[in-house]
Design an enzyme around this catalytic site. Structure first.
Site, PDB file in Angstrom:
ATOM      1  N   GLY A 142      58.516 -16.305  33.715  1.00 18.83           N
ATOM      2  CA  GLY A 142      58.873 -16.949  34.985  1.00 18.83           C
ATOM      3  C   GLY A 142      58.006 -16.531  36.160  1.00 18.83           C
TER       4      GLY A 142
ATOM      5  N   LYS B  60      81.525 -34.743  66.417  1.00 17.82           N
ATOM      6  CA  LYS B  60      81.838 -34.289  65.052  1.00 17.82           C
ATOM      7  C   LYS B  60      82.482 -32.914  65.080  1.00 17.82           C
ATOM      8  CE  LYS B  60      78.407 -32.827  62.193  1.00 17.82           C
ATOM      9  NZ  LYS B  60      77.212 -33.008  61.371  1.00 17.82           N
TER      10      LYS B  60
ATOM     11  N   ARG C 213      83.276 -30.000  62.262  1.00 20.88           N
ATOM     12  CA  ARG C 213      83.010 -29.663  60.855  1.00 20.88           C
ATOM     13  C   ARG C 213      84.015 -28.619  60.406  1.00 20.88           C
ATOM     14  NH1 ARG C 213      79.253 -30.282  56.922  1.00 20.88           N
ATOM     15  NH2 ARG C 213      77.615 -31.323  58.128  1.00 20.88           N
TER      16      ARG C 213
ATOM     17  N   ASP D  65      69.998 -39.600  62.166  1.00 24.80           N
ATOM     18  CA  ASP D  65      70.270 -38.159  62.174  1.00 24.80           C
ATOM     19  C   ASP D  65      69.021 -37.422  61.680  1.00 24.80           C
ATOM     20  OD1 ASP D  65      71.721 -35.882  62.632  1.00 24.80           O
ATOM     21  OD2 ASP D  65      73.215 -36.232  61.077  1.00 24.80           O
TER      22      ASP D  65
END
Ligand code: R5P
Length: 299
Positions: free
Chosen positions: A38, A192, A194, A219
């Site tokens: 990896g 908004k 959240r 947005d």
């Protein structure tokens, strides 16, 4: 004057090709592979001494991309490059711009410190500046911010009849205004709250006077899709048509497309800062001048 050299990090080949054309730059390949365990292997089989090099690496889903980006910057410098710039059309780690709870990592600062150590300049598109006023507040290298608003506006006026631009939350006001005002389009901003990563509640502003207009939600980021989906529901409940959506960075987290579809949204377009089938607004012609301004001849 020698042409700048553009090198694509893996996955950025098409983006770098578009930018090289806009910049009249030379493309050089990065030989990149992973060892079986990896780890990254990188090689550049080209003469870079004294050259101005631009690494092209958008950094959505950043964590696997960051080590190889830093290795590539070191390699280019080791090979003698005069300047090493980064074009990260999507710049991550802007979210954690303060410690909201004790003990949290200030990842925006840590990330900016590493990038500022490895590169001589940074070019990005509409970074998610929330509590930082500018990139300079956190990056110590020269930065150039490209605004996607003119390109998004061009798409809207050429594709949508009688558009009204709507920002789904207070933060999007800057984009809604920048998209709408140069074309004299009407625009509104929603509010908004959240409550979680996938849980938002949007409230409509005064929507009177918009009969016959097609709403277009604008947005900066589409991540879970919750913001655009809830905004669409609110607009439809208020009697407007299902909105189209035009977004700068289409990150499309898990289930984002399903979330948008469930809200009835059919039209979503994004810029090409991040790869996605919806990325139909190209920004290479707007990024190229910002790169030129950071090359030594222009500084
Ligand atoms: C918020 O501050 C941003 O401008 C976007 O509205 C937000 O990141 C969108 O995220 P999501 O698609 O998860 O609602």
């Amino acid at each position: 004057m020698t042409r700048p050299v553009l090198i694509a990090l893996p996955g950025n080949e098409a983006r770098a090709g578009r930018l090289a054309e806009a910049l009249n730059a030379e493309r050089i390949d990065l030989d990149y592979r992973r060892f079986p365990d990896g780890e990254s292997y990188l090689r550049i089989d080209a003469e870079l001494a004294g050259r101005d090099v631009v690494l092209v690496a958008t950094l959505d889903r950043p964590d696997p991309k960051i080590p190889r980006l830093l290795f590539a910057a070191d390699l280019v410098r080791d090979l003698g490059a005069r300047t090493v710039l980064l074009v990260a059309s999507y710049l991550p780690y802007m979210r954690q711009d303060r410690r909201f709870h004790p003990g949290e990592a200030l990842t925006s600062v840590s990330f900016a410190r590493r990038i500022s150590t490895s590169f001589d300049g940074l070019i990005t598109v509409d970074p998610h500046l929330h509590r930082y006023p500018t990139l300079d507040a956190v990056y110590t290298i020269p930065g150039r911010v490209v605004s996607a608003a003119p390109a998004v506006a061009d798409w809207i006026v050429s594709s949508i009849a009688r558009p009204v631009v709507i920002g789904p939350d207070e933060e999007s006001e800057q984009w809604a205004r920048a998209v709408a005002e140069p074309h004299g389009l009407p625009w509104r901003v929603m509010t908004k709250d959240r409550f979680g990563d996938h849980d938002v509640r949007i409230t409509a502003p005064d929507l009177t006077g918009l009969d016959g207009h097609q709403p277009v939600l604008v947005d900066d980021i589409l991540s879970s899709g919750a913001t655009l989906a809830d905004a669409a529901r609110v607009l439809v409940e208020a009697g407007l048509p299902v909105p189209a959506c035009a977004v700068v960075h289409g990150l499309f987290g898990d289930r984002a497309r399903e979330t948008l579809t469930e809200a009835g949204i059919e039209t979503v377009v994004c810029t090409d800062t991040v790869d996605a089938p919806e990325a139909r607004i190209g920004l290479a012609d707007r990024i190229a001048p910002a790169v030129r301004r950071l090359l030594p001849a222009a500084r």
